[in-house]
Motif scaffolding. Sequence first.
Motif, PDB file in Angstrom:
ATOM      1  N   THR A  61      58.235  33.323  10.431  1.00  0.00           N
ATOM      2  CA  THR A  61      57.548  32.336   9.339  1.00  0.00           C
ATOM      3  C   THR A  61      57.877  30.845   9.498  1.00  0.00           C
ATOM      4  N   ASP A  62      56.833  29.258   9.456  1.00  0.00           N
ATOM      5  CA  ASP A  62      57.784  28.273   9.702  1.00  0.00           C
ATOM      6  C   ASP A  62      58.820  27.917   9.289  1.00  0.00           C
ATOM      7  N   ILE A  63      59.291  28.165   7.480  1.00  0.00           N
ATOM      8  CA  ILE A  63      59.702  27.551   6.343  1.00  0.00           C
ATOM      9  C   ILE A  63      60.690  28.134   5.832  1.00  0.00           C
ATOM     10  N   TYR A  96      49.110  19.224  16.416  1.00  0.00           N
ATOM     11  CA  TYR A  96      50.486  19.584  15.400  1.00  0.00           C
ATOM     12  C   TYR A  96      51.120  18.905  14.735  1.00  0.00           C
ATOM     13  N   ASP A  97      50.692  17.437  14.747  1.00  0.00           N
ATOM     14  CA  ASP A  97      51.936  16.214  14.437  1.00  0.00           C
ATOM     15  C   ASP A  97      51.163  16.664  13.145  1.00  0.00           C
ATOM     16  N   GLU A  98      50.507  17.197  13.067  1.00  0.00           N
ATOM     17  CA  GLU A  98      49.564  17.158  11.183  1.00  0.00           C
ATOM     18  C   GLU A  98      50.387  18.344  10.914  1.00  0.00           C
ATOM     19  N   GLU A  99      50.040  19.821  12.020  1.00  0.00           N
ATOM     20  CA  GLU A  99      50.247  20.565  10.898  1.00  0.00           C
ATOM     21  C   GLU A  99      52.546  20.328  10.652  1.00  0.00           C
ATOM     22  N   HIS A 101      53.807  17.530   9.808  1.00  0.00           N
ATOM     23  CA  HIS A 101      54.838  17.119   8.734  1.00  0.00           C
ATOM     24  C   HIS A 101      53.535  17.426   7.097  1.00  0.00           C
ATOM     25  N   ARG A 102      52.997  18.810   7.279  1.00  0.00           N
ATOM     26  CA  ARG A 102      52.711  19.357   6.146  1.00  0.00           C
ATOM     27  C   ARG A 102      54.031  20.417   6.471  1.00  0.00           C
ATOM     28  N   VAL A 103      54.408  20.677   7.019  1.00  0.00           N
ATOM     29  CA  VAL A 103      55.601  21.881   6.362  1.00  0.00           C
ATOM     30  C   VAL A 103      56.038  21.154   6.593  1.00  0.00           C
ATOM     31  N   LEU A 104      56.655  19.611   6.844  1.00  0.00           N
ATOM     32  CA  LEU A 104      58.275  19.442   6.396  1.00  0.00           C
ATOM     33  C   LEU A 104      57.745  18.758   4.633  1.00  0.00           C
ATOM     34  N   VAL A 105      56.972  18.260   4.751  1.00  0.00           N
ATOM     35  CA  VAL A 105      56.031  18.403   3.220  1.00  0.00           C
ATOM     36  C   VAL A 105      56.798  19.291   2.493  1.00  0.00           C
ATOM     37  N   HIS A 106      55.812  20.541   2.781  1.00  0.00           N
ATOM     38  CA  HIS A 106      55.788  22.046   1.955  1.00  0.00           C
ATOM     39  C   HIS A 106      57.128  22.518   1.790  1.00  0.00           C
ATOM     40  N   GLY A 107      58.078  22.211   2.391  1.00  0.00           N
ATOM     41  CA  GLY A 107      59.495  22.525   2.074  1.00  0.00           C
ATOM     42  C   GLY A 107      60.113  21.686   0.532  1.00  0.00           C
ATOM     43  N   VAL A 108      59.682  20.584   0.684  1.00  0.00           N
ATOM     44  CA  VAL A 108      60.244  19.400   0.027  1.00  0.00           C
ATOM     45  C   VAL A 108      59.514  19.732  -1.723  1.00  0.00           C
ATOM     46  N   LEU A 109      58.392  20.771  -1.244  1.00  0.00           N
ATOM     47  CA  LEU A 109      57.885  20.489  -2.570  1.00  0.00           C
ATOM     48  C   LEU A 109      58.369  21.915  -3.343  1.00  0.00           C
ATOM     49  N   HIS A 110      58.741  22.994  -2.695  1.00  0.00           N
ATOM     50  CA  HIS A 110      59.934  24.482  -3.363  1.00  0.00           C
ATOM     51  C   HIS A 110      60.941  22.934  -3.841  1.00  0.00           C
ATOM     52  N   GLU A 126      48.824  23.969  -2.178  1.00  0.00           N
ATOM     53  CA  GLU A 126      47.879  23.406  -0.786  1.00  0.00           C
ATOM     54  C   GLU A 126      47.509  21.736  -0.866  1.00  0.00           C
ATOM     55  N   ALA A 127      47.610  21.891  -3.071  1.00  0.00           N
ATOM     56  CA  ALA A 127      46.919  20.517  -3.233  1.00  0.00           C
ATOM     57  C   ALA A 127      47.847  19.761  -3.214  1.00  0.00           C
ATOM     58  N   ALA A 128      49.647  20.124  -3.583  1.00  0.00           N
ATOM     59  CA  ALA A 128      50.208  19.108  -3.653  1.00  0.00           C
ATOM     60  C   ALA A 128      50.964  18.315  -2.106  1.00  0.00           C
ATOM     61  N   GLU A 129      50.221  19.669  -1.200  1.00  0.00           N
ATOM     62  CA  GLU A 129      50.491  18.869  -0.025  1.00  0.00           C
ATOM     63  C   GLU A 129      49.787  17.713   0.651  1.00  0.00           C
ATOM     64  N   ASP A 130      48.685  18.364  -0.118  1.00  0.00           N
ATOM     65  CA  ASP A 130      46.991  17.557   0.083  1.00  0.00           C
ATOM     66  C   ASP A 130      47.462  16.030  -0.076  1.00  0.00           C
ATOM     67  N   ALA A 131      48.218  16.212  -1.836  1.00  0.00           N
ATOM     68  CA  ALA A 131      48.953  14.784  -2.291  1.00  0.00           C
ATOM     69  C   ALA A 131      49.461  14.077  -1.556  1.00  0.00           C
TER      70      ALA A 131
END
Length: 139
Positions: A61-63, A96-99, A101-110, A126-131
Amino acid sequence: MITYNSLSIALPNIDQTTVTEWIGRVAESHQRVVGDINYVFCNDEEILDVNRRYLQHDYYTDIITFDYGRGNVLSGDLYISLDTVRSNAELFGKPYDEELHRVLVHGVLHLVGINDKGPGERELMEAAEDAALALRTVE
């Protein structure tokens, strides 16, 4: 306080101060404050070991997010496989940089309480990640 660590690989090339400030803005946008968040960067084999050992899951998994927060304080350990981040960036045709950062914030959103496994939850995540990504200033 946000810390950045790695197991057997080099830390990713991110501006830790900028990421820390960004994560603070994301937390604030969810009426939360940052407590102790520990990013642990690793490779695929290491995240598979964590997944097997602590979650009894036998897949890459990524995170993986371990939530230790209480009340409105976000705290946890966030294990990120940079191998999977790289392969997902290629798979989805994203930089890569965009992905990353998406994963960095994904964990925080969890940590905020947003899930992504149940019906309709992936779209909410996904909506929360985009925001959250919209709150990021380019490093």
